[in-house]
Motif scaffolding. Structure first.
Motif, PDB file in Angstrom:
ATOM      1  N   SER A   1       2.139  15.003  -6.875  1.00 26.86           N
ATOM      2  CA  SER A   1       1.510  15.569  -5.681  1.00 26.86           C
ATOM      3  C   SER A   1       2.490  15.522  -4.524  1.00 26.86           C
ATOM      4  CB  SER A   1       0.241  14.788  -5.342  1.00 26.86           C
ATOM      5  OG  SER A   1       0.534  13.424  -5.148  1.00 26.86           O
ATOM      6  N   ALA A   2       2.025  15.898  -3.357  1.00 27.75           N
ATOM      7  CA  ALA A   2       2.894  16.003  -2.191  1.00 27.75           C
ATOM      8  C   ALA A   2       3.617  14.693  -1.922  1.00 27.75           C
ATOM      9  CB  ALA A   2       2.070  16.414  -0.983  1.00 27.75           C
ATOM     10  N   LEU A   3       4.921  14.777  -1.797  1.00 18.68           N
ATOM     11  CA  LEU A   3       5.754  13.613  -1.532  1.00 18.68           C
ATOM     12  C   LEU A   3       6.304  13.685  -0.119  1.00 18.68           C
ATOM     13  CD1 LEU A   3       7.779  13.458  -4.864  1.00 18.68           C
ATOM     14  CD2 LEU A   3       6.216  11.701  -4.040  1.00 18.68           C
ATOM     15  N   PRO A   4       6.631  12.532   0.456  1.00 21.50           N
ATOM     16  CA  PRO A   4       7.240  12.538   1.785  1.00 21.50           C
ATOM     17  C   PRO A   4       8.712  12.950   1.703  1.00 21.50           C
ATOM     18  CG  PRO A   4       7.212  10.309   0.920  1.00 21.50           C
ATOM     19  CD  PRO A   4       6.491  11.162  -0.085  1.00 21.50           C
ATOM     20  N   GLY A   5       9.255  13.290   2.850  1.00 19.86           N
ATOM     21  CA  GLY A   5      10.699  13.517   2.910  1.00 19.86           C
ATOM     22  C   GLY A   5      11.438  12.228   3.172  1.00 19.86           C
ATOM     23  N   LEU A   6      10.758  11.295   3.844  1.00 16.64           N
ATOM     24  CA  LEU A   6      11.331   9.999   4.176  1.00 16.64           C
ATOM     25  C   LEU A   6      10.244   8.948   4.002  1.00 16.64           C
ATOM     26  CD1 LEU A   6      14.051   8.838   5.381  1.00 16.64           C
ATOM     27  CD2 LEU A   6      12.904   8.861   7.603  1.00 16.64           C
ATOM     28  N   VAL A   7      10.612   7.788   3.422  1.00 21.54           N
ATOM     29  CA  VAL A   7       9.599   6.780   3.129  1.00 21.54           C
ATOM     30  C   VAL A   7      10.143   5.392   3.413  1.00 21.54           C
ATOM     31  CG1 VAL A   7      10.267   6.677   0.680  1.00 21.54           C
ATOM     32  CG2 VAL A   7       7.971   5.933   1.359  1.00 21.54           C
ATOM     33  N   VAL A   8       9.274   4.520   3.935  1.00 20.65           N
ATOM     34  CA  VAL A   8       9.614   3.118   4.165  1.00 20.65           C
ATOM     35  C   VAL A   8       9.583   2.392   2.819  1.00 20.65           C
ATOM     36  CG1 VAL A   8       8.815   0.947   5.192  1.00 20.65           C
ATOM     37  CG2 VAL A   8       8.790   3.055   6.542  1.00 20.65           C
TER      38      VAL A   8
ATOM     39  N   GLY B   1      13.672  -0.754   4.453  1.00 19.15           N
ATOM     40  CA  GLY B   1      14.640   0.288   4.755  1.00 19.15           C
ATOM     41  C   GLY B   1      13.970   1.647   4.668  1.00 19.15           C
ATOM     42  N   LEU B   2      14.764   2.686   4.797  1.00 21.40           N
ATOM     43  CA  LEU B   2      14.278   4.062   4.721  1.00 21.40           C
ATOM     44  C   LEU B   2      15.024   4.787   3.617  1.00 21.40           C
ATOM     45  CD1 LEU B   2      14.193   4.930   8.538  1.00 21.40           C
ATOM     46  CD2 LEU B   2      12.226   4.436   7.079  1.00 21.40           C
ATOM     47  N   GLY B   3      14.271   5.438   2.719  1.00 21.03           N
ATOM     48  CA  GLY B   3      14.874   6.178   1.623  1.00 21.03           C
ATOM     49  C   GLY B   3      14.335   7.589   1.542  1.00 21.03           C
ATOM     50  N   ILE B   4      15.042   8.422   0.780  1.00 22.65           N
ATOM     51  CA  ILE B   4      14.673   9.835   0.628  1.00 22.65           C
ATOM     52  C   ILE B   4      14.318  10.105  -0.831  1.00 22.65           C
ATOM     53  CG2 ILE B   4      15.522  12.208   0.766  1.00 22.65           C
ATOM     54  CD1 ILE B   4      17.262  11.377   3.113  1.00 22.65           C
ATOM     55  N   PRO B   5      13.128  10.596  -1.106  1.00 23.82           N
ATOM     56  CA  PRO B   5      12.693  10.847  -2.487  1.00 23.82           C
ATOM     57  C   PRO B   5      13.535  11.917  -3.188  1.00 23.82           C
ATOM     58  CG  PRO B   5      10.808  10.754  -1.014  1.00 23.82           C
ATOM     59  CD  PRO B   5      12.027  10.799  -0.146  1.00 23.82           C
TER      60      PRO B   5
ATOM     61  N   ILE C   1      14.413   7.966  -5.881  1.00 23.22           N
ATOM     62  CA  ILE C   1      15.092   8.190  -4.602  1.00 23.22           C
ATOM     63  C   ILE C   1      16.519   8.641  -4.879  1.00 23.22           C
ATOM     64  CG2 ILE C   1      13.712   6.608  -3.212  1.00 23.22           C
ATOM     65  CD1 ILE C   1      15.838   4.469  -3.618  1.00 23.22           C
ATOM     66  N   ILE C   2      17.104   9.303  -3.899  1.00 22.34           N
ATOM     67  CA  ILE C   2      18.455   9.845  -4.088  1.00 22.34           C
ATOM     68  C   ILE C   2      19.484   8.940  -3.413  1.00 22.34           C
ATOM     69  CG2 ILE C   2      17.604  12.219  -4.192  1.00 22.34           C
ATOM     70  CD1 ILE C   2      18.714  12.588  -1.303  1.00 22.34           C
TER      71      ILE C   2
ATOM     72  N   GLU D   1       0.826  -1.204   0.000  1.00 24.31           N
ATOM     73  CA  GLU D   1       0.000   0.000   0.000  1.00 24.31           C
ATOM     74  C   GLU D   1       0.864   1.260   0.000  1.00 24.31           C
ATOM     75  OE1 GLU D   1      -3.043  -0.018   2.971  1.00 24.31           O
ATOM     76  OE2 GLU D   1      -3.979  -1.853   2.213  1.00 24.31           O
ATOM     77  N   ILE D   2       1.991   1.215   0.710  1.00 28.26           N
ATOM     78  CA  ILE D   2       2.923   2.353   0.660  1.00 28.26           C
ATOM     79  C   ILE D   2       3.450   2.521  -0.760  1.00 28.26           C
ATOM     80  CG2 ILE D   2       5.301   2.958   1.243  1.00 28.26           C
ATOM     81  CD1 ILE D   2       4.784   2.774   4.017  1.00 28.26           C
ATOM     82  N   ALA D   3       3.804   1.397  -1.390  1.00 29.22           N
ATOM     83  CA  ALA D   3       4.308   1.450  -2.761  1.00 29.22           C
ATOM     84  C   ALA D   3       3.280   2.070  -3.698  1.00 29.22           C
ATOM     85  CB  ALA D   3       4.678   0.043  -3.232  1.00 29.22           C
ATOM     86  N   GLN D   4       2.026   1.676  -3.538  1.00 31.39           N
ATOM     87  CA  GLN D   4       0.957   2.239  -4.357  1.00 31.39           C
ATOM     88  C   GLN D   4       0.871   3.751  -4.171  1.00 31.39           C
ATOM     89  OE1 GLN D   4      -1.099   0.860  -6.539  1.00 31.39           O
ATOM     90  NE2 GLN D   4      -0.652  -1.302  -6.286  1.00 31.39           N
ATOM     91  N   LYS D   5       0.883   4.169  -2.921  1.00 31.45           N
ATOM     92  CA  LYS D   5       0.734   5.593  -2.621  1.00 31.45           C
ATOM     93  C   LYS D   5       1.934   6.387  -3.142  1.00 31.45           C
ATOM     94  CE  LYS D   5      -0.133   8.729   1.316  1.00 31.45           C
ATOM     95  NZ  LYS D   5      -1.424   9.281   0.852  1.00 31.45           N
ATOM     96  N   PHE D   6       3.109   5.846  -2.961  1.00 31.10           N
ATOM     97  CA  PHE D   6       4.323   6.540  -3.401  1.00 31.10           C
ATOM     98  C   PHE D   6       4.346   6.656  -4.923  1.00 31.10           C
ATOM     99  CE2 PHE D   6       9.122   6.626  -3.894  1.00 31.10           C
ATOM    100  CZ  PHE D   6       9.264   7.909  -3.393  1.00 31.10           C
ATOM    101  N   GLN D   7       4.001   5.569  -5.632  1.00 29.31           N
ATOM    102  CA  GLN D   7       3.986   5.599  -7.091  1.00 29.31           C
ATOM    103  C   GLN D   7       2.921   6.569  -7.606  1.00 29.31           C
ATOM    104  OE1 GLN D   7       6.967   4.300  -7.872  1.00 29.31           O
ATOM    105  NE2 GLN D   7       6.097   3.124  -9.542  1.00 29.31           N
TER     106      GLN D   7
END
Length: 448
Positions: free
Chosen positions: A108-115, A326-330, A130-131, A95-101
Motif C-alpha cells: 500500500s501507500a508508502l512514505p517518501g521519508l520515514v523515522v 534516524g531518517l531513511g528513504i523507502p 530502504i535505499i 507503532e511506526i515500525a508496525q505501520k511501515f511493515q
C-alpha cells in the motif's frame, strides 16, 4: 558461541530487535524477509525530477510536531514545487515500525521519508526496504562529514549510508539540586554508582521523596539504560556475537541494582515514565533520555541538575549508550519520490534546522556546525548531553541486532528488579534465550 565479525561486515539478518518503546504492547512485525545484497546497486538519478509531493512519516519524537511543521513550512517557501505531507504514523517508534511493515506487506501507500529507530532500522536494511543514500548524498551535496561522527556512523553498513541521524539522544543522570543541597551533597552527578550508593541514604532521609533513585520503566528502557550498569561493572549483554549477560561482571551489576531496591531500600522502578516521576518529586534522581530534558525543566518545581551517567567499579568512562532515531528513504517508491524526499532530508538536517529541533526537544544537535549559542544560553543543561557524546559507546549487538531481544531483556530485568528473582539464574536463562535467537534467526544469515 564466539563469532568475531565486525558490525559492518555482516549482512542478511532476518531482522533487528524490537523497538525501544511500548514493548509490552505487541510482539512486533515478522522478522521474515529477503536479505539485502552486500553490493546494493547504486541508484541512477540522472534525468530524474523530484516528485510534486510525498508523505513524511514520523512519531514526532520529543513532542516535535510543531517544530517539524515549522521546518516543513520553511522548506515549502524555498522549494514551492515539492509538497511535504506531515503524517503522524504512530505514537512511538514501534507503532511506526508496525505501520511501515504492514504497508510493505500490503504494497500500500508508502512514505517518501520515514523515522527509523535505533533498534528497528536495521530490519529494513536487511529486508531491502530502504535505499542507500550515497548517490543522493553526492547529487545533493549533503555534508555527511559535518554530522556528529558517532551518530552518522550508526547507519553505515556494507560501506554505504542507509539513514541520517535525526532525533538522537543519550541517557542523562537527572538530579534534584534542592534535595542534594538539603542532604549536604555536592552539586553534581555521582562519578560512580558506588559513590551514589553512599549518597542515597542521606537523600532518602532528608528529601521526603519516595525514592533516592528510580530505575526507568523496564518495558522499552531496560535493554538500553542497563547497558550503563553492565558496562560500569565490566559486563555487557554481549561481546560481539558472544552473549555475556550471565558473566560474573554482568551478574554483579544486576545484583547491585536488585540490592538497591530490596536490601538497601532506596531505589524503585518506574511504572511508566521515570522523567515524569522525577519532575513530580517522587524521586530525587533518575536516568532518562536527553529528549526528556525540556519537558522536565518545564514541569519540575525545583532546580534540575544533569550529569554524565555514573560509572562502576571497572569503568568510569565509556558507559553511556546512544539511542534515538534516524531518517531513511523507502525502496518501494519511485525515484521521483526518493529524490523529493532526499531534498527535504537534506533541508531537515541542515545545521540551522538541527539547532531548532534540538532547542524544541532536547535531542542532540546532529551537525557539528549547528550554532547552539542561543539554545545553550537558554538551556545550558543541553551542553552536558553534547559533551557526553565524546564518551559514548556503541550499543551491544544483542540489544540492537537480535530480533525480540530487547523484549527478553525487559522480561529478565522485571524478574530481577520487580520480582526479586535470582539474578544468576535469570541471566543464565536470558543467555539461553538470546543464543537461541542468534542461532535460529541470525547465524544462518551471516556472510562468511
Amino acid at each position: 558461541m564466539a563469532i568475531n565479525l565486525h558490525r559492518r561486515h555482516f549482512l542478511g539478518l532476518a531482522g533487528a530487535s524490537a523497538g525501544a518503546a511500548a514493548l509490552a504492547a505487541c510482539g512486533g512485525p515478522s522478522t521474515a524477509g529477503t536479505p539485502a545484497a552486500t553490493g546494493a546497486a547504486e541508484i541512477d538519478f540522472s534525468g530524474v525530477k523530484p516528485a510534486a509531493s510525498f508523505d513524511f512519516w514520523t512519531n514526532h519524537p520529543g513532542k516535535s510536531q510543531d517544530v517539524e511543521q515549522s521546518v516543513i513550512d520553511k522548506f515549502h517557501a524555498k522549494f514551492p514545487d515539492i509538497k511535504v505531507n506531515l503524517v503522524t504514523a504512530g505514537a512511538n517508534y514501534e507503532e511506526i515500525a508496525q505501520k511501515f511493515q504492514t504497508s510493505q506487506a500490503a504494497k500500500s501507500a508508502l512514505p517518501g521519508l520515514v523515522v527509523l529507530s535505533d533498534v528497528w532500522w536495521f530490519r529494513y536494511f536487511t529486508n531491502g526496504n530502504i535505499i542507500p543514500l550515497d548517490g543522493l548524498v553526492k547529487r545533493l551535496d549533503i555534508k555527511v562529514d559535518d554530522f556528529q561522527k558517532s551518530l552518522v556512523a550508526d547507519y553505515q553498513y556494507a560501506g554505504k549510508q542507509w539513514a541520517l541521524p535525526y532525533g538522537r539522544s543519550t541517557p542523562l543522570f537527572y538530579y534534584n539540586k534542592d534535595h542534594f543541597k538539603a542532604a549536604g551533597l555536592p552539586d553534581r552527578a555521582p562519578k560512580t554508582w558506588q559513590e551514589f550508593g553512599d549518597w542515597a541514604p542521606k537523600l532518602k532521609a532528608s528529601s521526603g521523596a519516595q525514592y533516592a533513585y528510580i530505575y526507568p520503566a523496564l518495558a522499552g528502557y531496560a535493554g538500553w539504560t542497563l547497558q550503563n550498569n553492565l558496562w560500569g561493572w565490566g559486563g555487557s549483554w554481549s561481546d560481539g556475537w558472544t552473549v555475556t549477560c550471565d558473566s560474573t561482571e554482568s551478574v554483579a551489576a544486576l545484583q547491585w541494582a536488585q540490592d538497591s531496591i530490596y536490601k538497601d531500600k532506596w531505589a524503585g522502578v518506574s511504572s511508566k515514565e521515570a522523567a515524569d516521576d522525577f519532575a513530580a518529586g517522587i524521586t530525587s534522581t533518575t536516568i532518562s533520555s536527553t529528549g526528556s530534558l525540556l519537558g522536565v525543566l518545564k514541569s519540575a518545581k525545583f532546580n534540575v541538575g544533569v550529569g554524565y551517567l555514573p560509572g562502576g567499579p571497572k569503568a568510569e568512562s565509556g558507559v553511556c549508550p546512544t539511542g534515538g532515531a534516524g531518517l531513511g528513504i523507502p525502496s518501494g517508491v519511485s525515484k521521483e519520490v526518493q529524490l523529493a524526499a532526499a531534498t527535504f532530508l537534506k533541508f531537515m538536517t541542515e545545521p540551522e534546522n538541527t539547532a531548532a529541533f534540538s532547542a524544541a526537544t532536547g535531542y542532540m544537535p546532529t551537525r557539528l556546525s549547528a550554532d547552539m549559542g542561543a539554545v545553550l544560553a537558554k538551556t545550558p543543561q543541553i551542553k552536558t548531553a553534547m559533551d557526553q557524546l565524546a564518551v559514548t559507546r556503541v550499543q551491544d549487538n544483542a540489544r540492537v541486532f537480535l530480533p525480540g531481544a530487547d523484549q527478553e531483556m525487559a522480561k529478565a530485568a522485571a524478574a530481577i528488579l520487580t520480582q526479586q528473582g535470582d539474578v544468576k539464574a535469570t541471566m543464565a536463562g536470558l543467555k539461553t534465550t538470546l543464543e537461541g535467537i542468534y542461532t535460529k534467526d541470525v547465524k544462518p544469515k551471516l556472510t562468511s
